[in-house]
Design an enzyme around this catalytic site. Structure first.
Site, PDB file in Angstrom:
ATOM      1  N   THR A  69      40.074  24.714  42.895  1.00 54.91           N
ATOM      2  CA  THR A  69      40.116  26.159  43.093  1.00 54.91           C
ATOM      3  C   THR A  69      39.664  26.454  44.515  1.00 54.91           C
ATOM      4  O   THR A  69      38.970  25.650  45.128  1.00 54.91           O
ATOM      5  CB  THR A  69      39.162  26.876  42.127  1.00 54.91           C
TER       6      THR A  69
ATOM      7  N   TRP B  82      34.899  52.948  38.358  1.00 50.00           N
ATOM      8  CA  TRP B  82      35.549  51.883  39.116  1.00 50.00           C
ATOM      9  C   TRP B  82      36.722  52.421  39.919  1.00 50.00           C
ATOM     10  O   TRP B  82      37.533  53.198  39.407  1.00 50.00           O
ATOM     11  CB  TRP B  82      36.074  50.808  38.154  1.00 50.00           C
TER      12      TRP B  82
ATOM     13  N   GLU C  82      43.631  27.651  37.458  1.00 49.21           N
ATOM     14  CA  GLU C  82      43.207  27.239  36.122  1.00 49.21           C
ATOM     15  C   GLU C  82      44.308  27.398  35.079  1.00 49.21           C
ATOM     16  O   GLU C  82      44.169  27.006  33.939  1.00 49.21           O
ATOM     17  CB  GLU C  82      41.983  28.061  35.689  1.00 49.21           C
TER      18      GLU C  82
HETATM   19  P1  AMP Z   1      44.190  30.929  42.837  1.00 45.88           P
HETATM   20  O1  AMP Z   1      43.656  30.164  41.715  1.00 45.88           O
HETATM   21  O2  AMP Z   1      43.580  30.560  44.144  1.00 45.88           O
HETATM   22  O3  AMP Z   1      45.683  30.915  42.878  1.00 45.88           O
HETATM   23  O4  AMP Z   1      43.746  32.458  42.622  1.00 45.88           O
HETATM   24  C1  AMP Z   1      44.011  33.134  41.430  1.00 45.88           C
HETATM   25  C2  AMP Z   1      43.671  34.584  41.583  1.00 45.88           C
HETATM   26  O5  AMP Z   1      44.561  35.225  42.507  1.00 45.88           O
HETATM   27  C3  AMP Z   1      43.820  35.380  40.319  1.00 45.88           C
HETATM   28  O6  AMP Z   1      42.739  35.211  39.449  1.00 45.88           O
HETATM   29  C4  AMP Z   1      43.947  36.788  40.866  1.00 45.88           C
HETATM   30  O7  AMP Z   1      42.700  37.335  41.211  1.00 45.88           O
HETATM   31  C5  AMP Z   1      44.735  36.583  42.130  1.00 45.88           C
HETATM   32  N1  AMP Z   1      46.164  36.860  41.875  1.00 45.88           N
HETATM   33  C6  AMP Z   1      47.152  35.979  41.671  1.00 45.88           C
HETATM   34  N2  AMP Z   1      48.331  36.622  41.512  1.00 45.88           N
HETATM   35  C7  AMP Z   1      48.073  37.944  41.609  1.00 45.88           C
HETATM   36  C8  AMP Z   1      48.867  39.130  41.518  1.00 45.88           C
HETATM   37  N3  AMP Z   1      50.178  39.095  41.329  1.00 45.88           N
HETATM   38  N4  AMP Z   1      48.226  40.314  41.633  1.00 45.88           N
HETATM   39  C9  AMP Z   1      46.896  40.393  41.835  1.00 45.88           C
HETATM   40  N5  AMP Z   1      46.113  39.313  41.955  1.00 45.88           N
HETATM   41  C10 AMP Z   1      46.685  38.101  41.834  1.00 45.88           C
END
Ligand code: AMP
Length: 548
Positions: free
Chosen positions: A189, A450, A334
Site C-alpha cells: 500500500t 462533514w 487491498e
Molecule cells: P490505493 O490502494 O493506493 O490504490 O488507494 C486506494 C484509495 O484511493 C481508496 O481507498 C480511495 O480513497 C481512493 N480512490 C480510488 N479510486 C477512487 C475513486 N474513483 N474516487 C475516489 N477515491 C478513490
C-alpha cells in the site's frame, strides 16, 4: 445423509493458464511496447508465452524455490509482463515495487518482502546501485535489457542480463499446477501513514478478479479491443489489465516510461488503441495536449478512470469533446483493486443525458464478487438512501483478509460477518450506486458537520481557469475546521480568490463554500498520482483563514 459432491474437473485457477490460453487461442495477437530506449518492440502472445517459460527456467536455475519473491522496479513493458507470468506461473511471487517511492521506502519494502531477485529497467540503474548494499535478501540483480545495452562497470555485484537469462534456456518447461490459494504476487500500500503494508494476492483471487473485471459492466473488454494501460504495472498490477488482456485475447500496448500527453497520444493513434485506464492526473496531460493541438482520438472509445475521484468536468470533456466514454472506477490495493464501476442500469435508459451523467459521476456499483456496506462509528449499517454517509466496508474473494506478516487482523465485524474497512467515507443510493465523499482522514469537519473535499474539488475543477484543485481542512477557532481550497491555475489563465469563491455560489450549500483560496504552482502528488493531502495540510498548517 451423505453429501452429493459435484463431479466436475478439479482444475486449480492458475495465472499461467491465462497466458497459455492467449498463446493457444490468440497466438498472433500482438503485444506492443514502447521501450525505455525509446524504440517500439512488438511480438505476439505466442512469443510472450515461450519467453515466460524460459524465464521460469532461468529463475529456477538461479536457485529460486516456490514462494521466493521476485521484485521488479519497472515500467509497463513486455519484459515486465513476462516476469508477471514467469514468476507467478512457476510458483514464485511477483513483487512489483513502485519506483517513484523514496529510496529508503523502496529498501524498506524490499527488505520486508525479503525479495530474492530484483529485476529493473535500465533507467533505474543509479537507484539500484545506491540501494544494493541495503538489500540484504536480494541474491540476484537483473537488468531488463539485451547484452548490447548492459552497463559497463556497474557497482552491482554479479549484475545479470535479462536477455542472457532468457536466451540461456530452451523453453522445454511445463507450467506446474498447484494449490490455487498459493501467493502469486505482492503489492504494498502507498502507506500515507506508518510503514507500507503488503497485500498478498493468490492465483485464485487474481483469476476471479480477472473474470469480474472483464464482465460487460466491469471494464467490458473483448478480443476486438486494443488495451493501453497507462496505470503502471507497479500500481496494483495495472488494475488487472495484464491478466485480463490475455484472458480475452485483446492486443496490449505498453507505454514504458513515456507517459506525457504527446507520447501517449501518438502511441494510442499509431496502435489503434480502443481502451485505456489511468488516474485522473495522467488524463489532465493527455487532454491538454490534445486540446492544444485541436486533436481527436480516432480509435480510443472508452477509458477507466480511478485511483482518485474523477472530476465530472474531466468526464464531460472526454465525452463531449473527444467522444471517449469514461468509466469511473473505485478500488484499492487491498481489493486487487477493483470494487465498483459506474455503468447504467436498464431503468436509466429513459432518463435525460444530464440525469444519466449524474449517476455515472458516482463511483458506481459493485462487480459481482464484492459486497459493500456503509456503517456508523458503532458498526451499525446505515441506510442506502444516497444521503447517509459512513465508513465503507467490503468483502469478497479478492479482498485481503490480512496483511503480509502482520498478525493483527484488519477486519471488522458487521452483522456477525468479517468485513474489510476501506478507510473511505461513502453514501450508497437506493439503486446500490456508491459515491465516495472522502478518505476518512481527509473529511473536513466544520462545526460537527462533514464537508466532502471531493465535492469541493469537483466543483473547482469545473472552472475553466482551474488546472487542478485540492480542498483541505484548516484549523478554525470557532468551527474547528473550515475548508481551504488550493488551486493550480491553467497556464496564462486569470483567476482571483473572489472569482473562485463566487463560482461556488449556487453550486453547493453556502456553509460548505471554502473560506479561502491559496494559489500554488504545483500540488504535490503521491507515488501513484494521488493528491498528497497530508503534505498539503502540513504546508498550510499555519495558514490563517480570513476571520469574517
Ligand atoms: P490505493 O490502494 O493506493 O490504490 O488507494 C486506494 C484509495 O484511493 C481508496 O481507498 C480511495 O480513497 C481512493 N480512490 C480510488 N479510486 C477512487 C475513486 N474513483 N474516487 C475516489 N477515491 C478513490
Amino acid at each position: 445423509m451423505a453429501r452429493l459432491m459435484g463431479q466436475m474437473m478439479q482444475m486449480p485457477l492458475m495465472i499461467s493458464s491465462l497466458l497459455v490460453h492467449a498463446a493457444r487461442h490468440h497466438g498472433d495477437t500482438e503485444i506492443v511496447s514502447k521501450r525505455v530506449e525509446g524504440d517500439i518492440h512488438r511480438y505476439t502472445y505466442q512469443d510472450a508465452e515461450l519467453r515466460a517459460r524460459k524465464l521460469a527456467q532461468a529463475f529456477a536455475r538461479l536457485g529460486c524455490e516456490p514462494g521466493d519473491r521476485v521484485a521488479t522496479l519497472a515500467w509497463n513493458g513486455y519484459r515486465h509482463f513476462e516476469i508477471y507470468y514467469g514468476a507467478s506461473g512457476s510458483e514464485l511471487v511477483c513483487h512489483t515495487i513502485n519506483p517513484r517511492l523514496f529510496p529508503e521506502q523502496i529498501a524498506w519494502i524490499a527488505n520486508d518482502a525479503a525479495d530474492k531477485v530484483l529485476c529493473f529497467d535500465l533507467n533505474f540503474l543509479p537507484l539500484v546501485e545506491k540501494l544494493a548494499p541495503q538489500l540484504s535478501s536480494v541474491k540476484h540483480f537483473v537488468a531488463m535489457v539485451g547484452r548490447s545495452h548492459m552497463p559497463a562497470g556497474s557497482s552491482i555485484p554479479g549484475l545479470l542480463c535479462y536477455e542472457d537469462l532468457v536466451d540461456g534456456e530452451d523453453g522445454v518447461y511445463r507450467w506446474p499446477e498447484f494449490d490455487e490459494n498459493t501467493a502469486s504476487s505482492i503489492c504494498y500500500t502507498s502507506g500515507t501513514t506508518g510503514n507500507p503494508k503488503g497485500a498478498v494476492y493468490s492465483h485464485r483471487s487474481t483469476l476471479l478478479h480477472t473474470y469480474g473485471l472483464a464482465l460487460p459492466d466491469g471494464m467490458g473488454v473483448g478480443a476486438k479491443d486494443v488495451i493501453l494501460p497507462v496505470v503502471p504495472m507497479f500500481h496494483v498490477n495495472a488494475w488487472g489489465t495484464p491478466y485480463a488482456a490475455p484472458m480475452i485475447g485483446a492486443k496490449l500496448v505498453f507505454p514504458g516510461p513515456h507517459l506525457d500527453g504527446k507520447s501517449l497520444y501518438e502511441l494510442m493513434e499509431a496502435e489503434k488503441v480502443t481502451f485505456s485506464a489511468g488516474v485522473p492526473t495522467v488524463w489532465l496531460g493527455l487532454i491538454n495536449f490534445a486540446q492544444a493541438g485541436k486533436l481527436k482520438f480516432s480509435t480510443l472509445r472508452r477509458t477507466v478512470i480511478g485511483g482518485s475521484a474523477c472530476p465530472p468536468a474531466m468526464m464531460r470533456t472526454l465525452e463531449d469533446e473527444f467522444d471517449v466514454e469514461v468509466i469511473h472506477a473505485w478500488g484499492m490495493t487491498e481489493m486487487s483493486p477493483l470494487g465498483t464501476l459506474s455503468k447504467l442500469k436498464a431503468k436509466h435508459a429513459s432518463l435525460d443525458a444530464e440525469a444519466q451523467r449524474r449517476i455515472l459521476e458516482k463511483q458506481g456499483k459493485v462487480i459481482f464478487g464484492v459486497d459493500m456496506e456503509i456503517i456508523d462509528d458503532d458498526g451499525a449499517s446505515l441506510p442506502w438512501d444516497g444521503k447517509a454517509s459512513g465508513n465503507l466496508v467490503v468483502r469478497g474473494p479478492w479482498v485481503i483478509q490480512s496483511y503480509y506478516q502482520r498478525p493483527e487482523s484488519p477486519l471488522v465485524k458487521v452483522n456477525g460477518r468479517d468485513w474489510f474497512p476501506t478507510g473511505d467515507v461513502a453514501a450508497i443510493d437506493a439503486d446500490a450506486y456508491m459515491q465516495i465523499t472522502d478518505r476518512s482522514k481527509d473529511v473536513i469537519k466544520s462545526g460537527g458537520e462533514w464537508i466532502s473535499s471531493i465535492d469541493l474539488e469537483n466543483i473547482a475543477m469545473g472552472h475553466p481557469a482551474v488546472l487542478e484543485a485540492a480542498a483541505i481542512a484548516c484549523r478554525h477557532p470557532k468551527w474547528d475546521e473550515r475548508p481551504l481550497l488550493v488551486v493550480v491555475k491553467k497556464p496564462g489563465a486569470d483567476l482571483t480568490r473572489e472569482q473562485m469563491l463566487g463560482y461556488f455560489e449556487g453550486r453547493i450549500a453556502k456553509w460548505q463554500i471554502p473560506d479561502d483560496v491559496a494559489f500554488v504552482s504545483e500540488i504535490p502528488h503521491t507515488a501513484t498520482g494521488k493528491i498528497q493531502k497530508l503534505k498539503l495540510r502540513e504546508l498550510f498548517k499555519d495558514h490563517r483563514l480570513p476571520t469574517n
